[in-house]
Motif scaffolding. Structure first.
Motif, PDB file in Angstrom:
ATOM      1  N   UNK B 141      -6.642  -1.252  -6.761  1.00 22.25           N
ATOM      2  CA  UNK B 141      -6.695  -0.226  -7.790  1.00 22.25           C
ATOM      3  C   UNK B 141      -6.333   1.142  -7.207  1.00 22.25           C
ATOM      4  N   UNK B 142      -5.511   1.894  -7.933  1.00 24.85           N
ATOM      5  CA  UNK B 142      -5.031   3.182  -7.415  1.00 24.85           C
ATOM      6  C   UNK B 142      -6.186   4.156  -7.166  1.00 24.85           C
ATOM      7  N   UNK B 143      -7.119   4.212  -8.114  1.00 23.47           N
ATOM      8  CA  UNK B 143      -8.245   5.125  -7.941  1.00 23.47           C
ATOM      9  C   UNK B 143      -9.097   4.732  -6.740  1.00 23.47           C
ATOM     10  N   UNK B 144      -9.266   3.424  -6.544  1.00 18.67           N
ATOM     11  CA  UNK B 144     -10.037   2.984  -5.374  1.00 18.67           C
ATOM     12  C   UNK B 144      -9.326   3.396  -4.093  1.00 18.67           C
ATOM     13  N   UNK B 147      -9.999   6.886  -3.487  1.00 16.65           N
ATOM     14  CA  UNK B 147     -11.375   7.052  -3.024  1.00 16.65           C
ATOM     15  C   UNK B 147     -11.464   6.839  -1.514  1.00 16.65           C
ATOM     16  N   UNK B 148     -10.767   5.809  -1.028  1.00 14.03           N
ATOM     17  CA  UNK B 148     -10.761   5.532   0.410  1.00 14.03           C
ATOM     18  C   UNK B 148     -10.098   6.693   1.163  1.00 14.03           C
ATOM     19  N   UNK B 157     -10.590  -0.141   7.990  1.00 11.19           N
ATOM     20  CA  UNK B 157     -11.552  -0.128   6.879  1.00 11.19           C
ATOM     21  C   UNK B 157     -10.830  -0.401   5.569  1.00 11.19           C
ATOM     22  N   UNK B 161     -12.057  -3.659   3.762  1.00 12.50           N
ATOM     23  CA  UNK B 161     -12.975  -3.360   2.667  1.00 12.50           C
ATOM     24  C   UNK B 161     -12.269  -3.248   1.331  1.00 12.50           C
ATOM     25  N   UNK B 162     -10.946  -3.050   1.352  1.00 13.48           N
ATOM     26  CA  UNK B 162     -10.251  -2.853   0.087  1.00 13.48           C
ATOM     27  C   UNK B 162      -9.131  -3.869  -0.153  1.00 13.48           C
ATOM     28  N   UNK B 165     -10.241  -7.934   0.003  1.00 13.90           N
ATOM     29  CA  UNK B 165     -10.946  -8.400  -1.199  1.00 13.90           C
ATOM     30  C   UNK B 165     -10.087  -8.325  -2.458  1.00 13.90           C
ATOM     31  N   UNK B 166      -9.238  -7.279  -2.566  1.00 10.21           N
ATOM     32  CA  UNK B 166      -8.364  -7.184  -3.740  1.00 10.21           C
ATOM     33  C   UNK B 166      -7.384  -8.345  -3.778  1.00 10.21           C
ATOM     34  N   UNK B 246     -17.839 -14.843 -10.165  1.00 10.66           N
ATOM     35  CA  UNK B 246     -18.831 -13.886 -10.654  1.00 10.66           C
ATOM     36  C   UNK B 246     -18.206 -12.536 -10.965  1.00 10.66           C
ATOM     37  N   UNK B 247     -17.156 -12.190 -10.202  1.00 11.51           N
ATOM     38  CA  UNK B 247     -16.637 -10.831 -10.441  1.00 11.51           C
ATOM     39  C   UNK B 247     -15.274 -10.783 -11.062  1.00 11.51           C
TER      40      UNK B 247
END
Ligand SMILES: Nc1ncnc2c1ncn2[C@@H]1O[C@H](COP(=O)(O)OP(=O)(O)OP(=O)(O)O)[C@@H](O)[C@H]1O
Ligand SMILES: [Mg+2]
Lengths: 270, 252
Positions: B141-144, B147-148, B157, B161-162, B165-166, B246-247
Motif C-alpha cells: 500500500x502506498x500510504x504504508x 509511513x515506513x 525493515x 515488515x512490509x 507480508x504484502x 484471517x486478514x
C-alpha cells in the motif's frame, strides 16, 4: 486538575516556540511532474502545540500540503521549514486507517517504535496505556479485519501517537465514518491533543468539524490551492458537543462556507 | 450445504455411469464401470502405488525447485528494475512455449531421465510463482510505504515488515496455480519420455496399459492422478486459509 497544569505547560512551551518557528511555509508552490499545479504561493505557520485545520474543495492540494510538511514530497519553489519532519518526528493519519492487515492491533501501534529499534517488551509499557486511552485495550491481539471502521481509525490514531510525535498530520481521518462516530472521535481527539503538547495539522472537508476542533482554520481555494483566508476560532477549550448548537459556532461556520462559495463562484466565472 | 450438492452431483454421475455400462452392455475395454475401475485399482495397488510415489516425488521436487528459484528471482527483480527488464521476457518465453514441445529436447540434452523430468516440471511450475511474487513484492500500500519512509525504516525493515507480508497472498496464489501445473508437467514429460527406464511414474502405467488395451487399468491410473491433483489443490487452499485467511478479504 492535572489536565489544567498540562495545558499551562503546553502554552508556556508554545510561547517559547514562537521565537523559533515550528512549521513555516513561505510562498510555497508545488507542481507535479505531470504538470499539475497543486499548490501556489502558500504561506502558513504552525506553532508547537497548536491545532490548525485546513478546509478547501476537493483536489485543491490539501493532501499534498500535508505530504510537504511531513517531508514526503519536496517543494517546487518557496521556503518550507518543518522541524518535526527534519527530526523524523511526525505522526501521519491517513484518510483510511492504513493498518497492516497481517498484524495485530498491538503490532500496528508498535510499528513506529519498532522501526526505531524499540523492543516489544519495552514498547508494551507505552502501548498498553495508549490502547486503553483509545478504548482498544481488549483488542490488542485482534486483526484489523476484525474491527469496526471507527475502531480501526482509533488504532490508526494510536499508532500515530505511539512515538509521541511533536506534530500530528491528519488527512480527513474521519471522512469515512458515520456522523455519530465522527463527532465522538472529535471530542476524544481534543482530549488526546490536550493531554499532550503536540501540534496538529488537520485536513477536512467539513467546515463544522474544522471549527469545532481547531484554534485556526485555513481556507484554501480550488486548484491550484492558495490560502484564501485564515480564521481565528475564539471558543475556549474544553469544547463539548453542545458548542455545535451555539449561535456563534453556526455563524462562524456560515462565514467560512460563504468565503469558500465566493471562491468557487469566481472560479466558475473566470 | 454447498458441499452436499457437490457430493450429490458426483454420486449421481457415477451411478448413471455404472447404470449405463450395465444397461448398454458396453465392453470393459471401451468403457469400464466405476466398480470395475476400483477393483482394478485394488488388484494393481502394489505396482500402481510405486508409480504414484515416483510421480509424486517428481511433482513436489519440481515444485520445490520452482518455489526456490521463483522466489529468489522475484526478490532480485524487486531489488533491481534493470534485472527484471532483462530477464522477465525470457521467463515469458519459457512460459508460453508448450512443455510437450520442449520435453523431447530436454530428454536429448539431459542424460538422466529423472533429471529431465524434474526440469520439465520446474519449467511449468516456475512462472506463476515468479510473476506473482514479483508483483506482490511491489504491491505494498502506498500510504504504508510512506509511513515506513516517515519513520526512517531501513531497507531490511521495509523488506521484512512490509514487502514480504504484502507479497504473501500473491505468492500463495501463484503456489496454488503451480501446484496443479507441476503435476501436469511431470505427467506430460513422462508421456514424452515413454515407458523406458526402471523408475517410472503413473504416466508410464497409462501408456503401458494403453498398448495392451487394458482400459480399466488406464482408468485406475487416471483416478490416482486426479485424486492427487485434487489433494494438491485442497492442500494449498488449506495452507492459504491458515496463513492469510484471517486478514485477507479476497480469500473469504
Ligand atoms: N503524485 C501525484 N502526481 C501528479 N499529480 C498529483 C499527485 N498527487 C496529487 N496530484 C494532483 O494534485 C492535485 C491536488 O491533489 P491532493 O490529493 O493534494 O488534493 P486534495 O485537496 O487532498 O483532494 P481531496 O480533498 O479530494 O482529497 C490534484 O489535482 C491531483 O490530481
Ligand atoms: Mg486528499
Amino acid at each position: 486538575m492535572e489536565a489544567g497544569t498540562q495545558l499551562e505547560r503546553a502554552y508556556r512551551r508554545t510561547a517559547q516556540d514562537e521565537i523559533d518557528d515550528f512549521v513555516r511555509l513561505r510562498e510555497v508552490s508545488l507542481t507535479f511532474d505531470s504538470g499539475t499545479r497543486a499548490l501556489e504561493s502558500v504561506s502558513l505557520t504552525l506553532k508547537r502545540g497548536e491545532f490548525v485545520s485546513v478546509v478547501g474543495p476537493s483536489g485543491c492540494g490539501k493532501s499534498s500540503l500535508l505530504r510537504l510538511v511531513a517531508g514526503l514530497t519536496p517543494v517546487t519553489s518557496g521556503e518550507l521549514k518543518s522541524r518535526p519532519a527534519q527530526q523524523q518526528d511526525c505522526g501521519f493519519v491517513f484518510q483510511d486507517p492504513t493498518l497492516m492487515p497481517w498484524a495485530s492491533v498491538f503490532d500496528n501501534v508498535w510499528l513506529p517504535l519498532r522501526l526505531r529499534g524499540t523492543a516489544r517488551e519495552t514498547a508494551q509499557q507505552k502501548i498498553l496505556p495508549l490502547l486503553e486511552s483509545v478504548g482498544l485495550a481488549e483488542f490488542a491481539e485482534a486483526l484489523p479485519a476484525e474491527l469496526s471502521g471507527g475502531m480501526r481509525m482509533r488504532a490508526s490514531i494510536a499508532r500515530a501517537l505511539s512515538a509521541e510525535p511533536q506534530l500530528l498530520l491528519m488527512d480527513e481521518p474521519f471522512a469515512a465514518l458515520d456522523e455519530y462516530t465522527r463527532q465522538r472521535l472529535n471530542v476524544e481527539l481534543l482530549q488526546w491533543w490536550r493531554a499532550r503538547s503536540l501540534g496538529v495539522l488537520f485536513v477536512t472537508h467539513s467546515v463544522s468539524e474544522a471549527v469545532f476542533l481547531s484554534q485556526r482554520v485555513v481556507l484554501m481555494s480550488s486548484r491550484p490551492g492558495r490560502v484564501l483566508q485564515v480564521m481565528e476560532v475564539p471558543f475556549a477549550y474544553p469544547r463539548s458537543r453542545e458548542l455545535r448548537d451555539s449561535a456563534e459556532f453556526i455563524a462562524l461556520g456560515r462565514q467560512i462556507n460563504a468565503a469558500l462559495q465566493a471562491d468557487r463562484d469566481t472560479g466558475e466565472g473566470g | 450445504m454447498e458441499r452436499a450438492w457437490a457430493w450429490a452431483g458426483g454420486i449421481l454421475l457415477l451411478m448413471s455411469w455404472e447404470g449405463l455400462v450395465w444397461w448398454a452392455e458396453i465392453p470393459h475395454y471401451t468403457l469400464p464401470a466405476p466398480s470395475l475401475i476400483l477393483l482394478t485399482l485394488w488388484e494393481n495397488l502394489a505396482s500402481l502405488s510405486l508409480s504414484w510415489w515416483f510421480t509424486l516425488q517428481i511433482t513436489f521436487m519440481g515444485l520445490a525447485l520452482a518455489i526456490l528459484s521463483g522466489v529468489m528471482l522475484a526478490a532480485a527483480f524487486a531489488l533491481s528494475k534493470r534485472l527484471e527488464l532483462a530477464l522477465f521476457p525470457l521467463a515469458v518465453v519459457l512460459q508460453v512455449t508448450p512443455i510437450v514441445a520442449i520435453a523431447p529436447l530436454i530428454l536429448i540434452y539431459v542424460d538422466s531421465t529423472t533429471a529431465a523430468l524434474l526440469i520439465c516440471t520446474w519449467v511449468v511450475g516456475f512462472f506463476p510463482i515468479l510473476s506473482n511474487t514479483a508483483i506482490g513484492l511491489r504491491a505494498a500500500d502506498r500510504n504504508l510505504r510512506d509511513l515506513f519512509t516517515l519513520y526512517g525504516a531501513s531497507a531490511w525493515q521495509r523488506l521484512f515488515l512490509l514487502r514480504v507480508p504484502s507479497a504473501l497472498p500473491y505468492f500463495l496464489a501463484g503456489l496454488r496455480i503451480s501446484g496443479g501445473l507441476c503435476l501436469i508437467g511431470a505427467v506430460t514429460a513422462e508421456m514424452v519420455a515413454g515407458v523406458a527406464g526402471r523408475e517410472t511414474g503413473l504416466a508410464s502405467r497409462i501408456l503401458e496399459a494403453s498398448y495392451r488395451s487394458e482400459t480399466p487399468k488406464m482408468f485406475a491410473a487416471l483416478l490416482l492422478l486426479t485424486l492427487t491433483g485434487v489433494v494438491i489443490f485442497v492442500m494449498f487452499n488449506y495452507l492459504t486459509r491458515r496463513l492469510i485467511g484471517r486478514w485477507h478479504a479476497l480469500e473469504q
